[in-house]
Design an enzyme around this catalytic site. Structure first.
Site, PDB file in Angstrom:
ATOM      1  N   CYS A  49      46.023  63.126  50.717  1.00  0.00           N
ATOM      2  CA  CYS A  49      45.614  63.906  51.883  1.00  0.00           C
ATOM      3  C   CYS A  49      46.792  64.228  52.802  1.00  0.00           C
ATOM      4  O   CYS A  49      47.475  63.312  53.289  1.00  0.00           O
ATOM      5  CB  CYS A  49      44.544  63.138  52.657  1.00  0.00           C
ATOM      6  SG  CYS A  49      44.100  63.884  54.238  1.00  0.00           S
ATOM      7  N   TRP A  82      35.405  58.598  50.109  1.00  0.00           N
ATOM      8  CA  TRP A  82      36.619  57.823  49.847  1.00  0.00           C
ATOM      9  C   TRP A  82      36.274  56.378  49.551  1.00  0.00           C
ATOM     10  O   TRP A  82      35.584  55.723  50.308  1.00  0.00           O
ATOM     11  CB  TRP A  82      37.555  57.870  51.053  1.00  0.00           C
ATOM     12  CG  TRP A  82      38.074  59.232  51.403  1.00  0.00           C
ATOM     13  CD1 TRP A  82      37.725  59.990  52.488  1.00  0.00           C
ATOM     14  CD2 TRP A  82      39.047  59.987  50.677  1.00  0.00           C
ATOM     15  NE1 TRP A  82      38.426  61.163  52.490  1.00  0.00           N
ATOM     16  CE2 TRP A  82      39.240  61.200  51.392  1.00  0.00           C
ATOM     17  CE3 TRP A  82      39.771  59.769  49.509  1.00  0.00           C
ATOM     18  CZ2 TRP A  82      40.131  62.184  50.970  1.00  0.00           C
ATOM     19  CZ3 TRP A  82      40.659  60.752  49.086  1.00  0.00           C
ATOM     20  CH2 TRP A  82      40.834  61.935  49.811  1.00  0.00           C
ATOM     21  N   ARG A 114      31.338  64.687  56.985  1.00  0.00           N
ATOM     22  CA  ARG A 114      32.226  64.168  55.950  1.00  0.00           C
ATOM     23  C   ARG A 114      33.025  62.986  56.489  1.00  0.00           C
ATOM     24  O   ARG A 114      33.406  62.962  57.654  1.00  0.00           O
ATOM     25  CB  ARG A 114      33.207  65.254  55.480  1.00  0.00           C
ATOM     26  CG  ARG A 114      32.579  66.347  54.654  1.00  0.00           C
ATOM     27  CD  ARG A 114      33.641  67.292  54.084  1.00  0.00           C
ATOM     28  NE  ARG A 114      34.455  67.905  55.125  1.00  0.00           N
ATOM     29  CZ  ARG A 114      35.718  67.600  55.371  1.00  0.00           C
ATOM     30  NH1 ARG A 114      36.338  66.642  54.681  1.00  0.00           N
ATOM     31  NH2 ARG A 114      36.395  68.226  56.324  1.00  0.00           N
ATOM     32  N   VAL A 115      33.260  62.029  55.623  1.00  0.00           N
ATOM     33  CA  VAL A 115      34.111  60.881  55.960  1.00  0.00           C
ATOM     34  C   VAL A 115      35.549  61.281  55.658  1.00  0.00           C
ATOM     35  O   VAL A 115      35.865  61.705  54.544  1.00  0.00           O
ATOM     36  CB  VAL A 115      33.698  59.648  55.144  1.00  0.00           C
ATOM     37  CG1 VAL A 115      34.683  58.499  55.363  1.00  0.00           C
ATOM     38  CG2 VAL A 115      32.280  59.228  55.512  1.00  0.00           C
ATOM     39  N   THR A 116      36.415  61.174  56.658  1.00  0.00           N
ATOM     40  CA  THR A 116      37.769  61.686  56.501  1.00  0.00           C
ATOM     41  C   THR A 116      38.829  60.610  56.737  1.00  0.00           C
ATOM     42  O   THR A 116      38.582  59.595  57.379  1.00  0.00           O
ATOM     43  CB  THR A 116      38.023  62.856  57.482  1.00  0.00           C
ATOM     44  OG1 THR A 116      37.907  62.378  58.828  1.00  0.00           O
ATOM     45  CG2 THR A 116      37.025  63.984  57.263  1.00  0.00           C
ATOM     46  N   VAL A 117      39.996  60.879  56.191  1.00  0.00           N
ATOM     47  CA  VAL A 117      41.198  60.099  56.461  1.00  0.00           C
ATOM     48  C   VAL A 117      42.215  61.037  57.103  1.00  0.00           C
ATOM     49  O   VAL A 117      42.169  62.250  56.870  1.00  0.00           O
ATOM     50  CB  VAL A 117      41.769  59.480  55.169  1.00  0.00           C
ATOM     51  CG1 VAL A 117      40.891  58.365  54.658  1.00  0.00           C
ATOM     52  CG2 VAL A 117      41.985  60.531  54.078  1.00  0.00           C
ATOM     53  N   TYR A 179      43.855  75.873  53.220  1.00  0.00           N
ATOM     54  CA  TYR A 179      42.439  75.574  52.981  1.00  0.00           C
ATOM     55  C   TYR A 179      41.587  76.816  53.236  1.00  0.00           C
ATOM     56  O   TYR A 179      40.583  77.040  52.533  1.00  0.00           O
ATOM     57  CB  TYR A 179      41.978  74.432  53.880  1.00  0.00           C
ATOM     58  CG  TYR A 179      42.510  73.087  53.461  1.00  0.00           C
ATOM     59  CD1 TYR A 179      41.784  72.253  52.621  1.00  0.00           C
ATOM     60  CD2 TYR A 179      43.756  72.638  53.906  1.00  0.00           C
ATOM     61  CE1 TYR A 179      42.276  71.022  52.220  1.00  0.00           C
ATOM     62  CE2 TYR A 179      44.261  71.422  53.516  1.00  0.00           C
ATOM     63  CZ  TYR A 179      43.519  70.609  52.671  1.00  0.00           C
ATOM     64  OH  TYR A 179      44.024  69.389  52.270  1.00  0.00           O
TER      65      TYR A 179
END
Length: 304
Positions: A49, A82, A114-117, A179
């Protein structure tokens, strides 16, 4: 514009700060500021990422490795997002969780995004302090200063306003622009993003004709933010996201600049081209239904 990719806002915006009114071991104060404590927090990232990548680079440049531990998720996400598939037993050894989503749900059970880093997790409560990726790196250079062991000065005051404007433009047209090309669902949205991306890259190519880095002879936050997109450009964005007017390696000033950063301590050793390619080509089934990961390009030129 219909068909344009829109990035979701960051859900958790707490900040770790020496100015927190909460005592050591306590939670956030009324301003959402958590107490600055060495060893208390854990930075979760994916090597794939670009947003998380820049947090790890800045963490190293300012010298926070010994006071902020690092957890790494698997580059391949499944339906739960993730996961800590790289760790023994498939669990993060500090947090004890299998999926980053568990920390998100424990912090906000109603969260459905969404689960993000990157994400900074409080190891005492297991709560997500922040997933606000632009603020995380700024705070590493400011709020975390009492724990820093290196004086990188990534936010030089003399150019701060100009740098913030440039970082904003680079985010819109380049960092997020790739993106907007790759995830556009109409021709019109794709072409608009494509034109803006390469117009900005052309402007940066001209800027770097007379500068070693974006703001002269020293590395700044702006360079970190641009680098994590550039290092993925030929390997992923050129083909996978249809950003194919030309490759980065065909823009001499940007290519020289990106390679110099790559070979600067704190940059190249954080890059994992294998995980980068496996993530993008292996998790976007609507763009690459076969899941086949390209063998090329030849990445040895980064160190040539």
């Amino acid at each position: 514009m219909r068909g344009e990719f829109v990035r979701q806002p960051n859900r958790f915006t707490g900040r770790v700060s020496a100015e927190s009114a909460s005592g050591l071991g306590g939670g956030p104060d009324e301003r959402g500021r958590w107490p600055l404590e060495a060893g208390r927090y854990r930075l979760i990232w994916s090597r794939a990422c670009p947003w998380a990548h820049r947090a790890v680079i800045v963490r190293g440049l300012v010298g926070l490795e010994d006071c902020l531990s690092l957890g790494t998720v698997d580059p391949i996400r499944d339906e739960r997002g993730w996961r800590f598939g790289l760790d023994p037993g498939g669990r993060d050894p500090v947090l004890g969780i299998e999926y980053l989503a568990e920390a998100y749900a424990g912090t906000d059970p109603a969260y459905e995004g969404r689960v993000t880093v990157p994400a900074i997790i409080d190891t005492i409560s297991g709560c997500v302090v922040t997933n606000d990726y632009p603020q995380i790196t700024l705070d590493f250079s400011t709020e975390w200063g009492p724990l820093a062991t290196r004086h990188a000065e990534l936010l030089p005051p003399g150019v701060r306003l100009e740098m913030e404007q440039l970082m904003h433009d680079v985010f819109i047209d380049v960092n997020n622009g790739v993106y907007r090309c790759g995830f556009a669902t109409t021709q019109e949205a794709y072409e608009e993003a494509y034109e803006r991306l390469f117009a900005r890259l052309d402007a940066l190519e001209d800027r770097l004709a007379t500068r070693r880095f974006l703001f002269g002879d020293r590395i700044t936050e702006a360079d970190v933010r641009l680098f994590t997109t550039l290092v993925r450009f030929d390997a992923v964005y050129h083909n996978h996201f249809k950003c194919n007017r030309n490759k980065l390696s065909e823009m001499p000033n940007l290519w020289r600049y990106a390679r110099e950063l790559y070979n600067t301590p704190g940059f190249g050793e954080t890059v994992d081209f294998d995980q980068i390619k496996r993530h993008y080509y292996g998790t976007h089934a609507h763009l690459n239904p076969s899941g086949v990961v390209p063998v090329g390009p030849d990445l040895s030129a980064w160190t040539a």
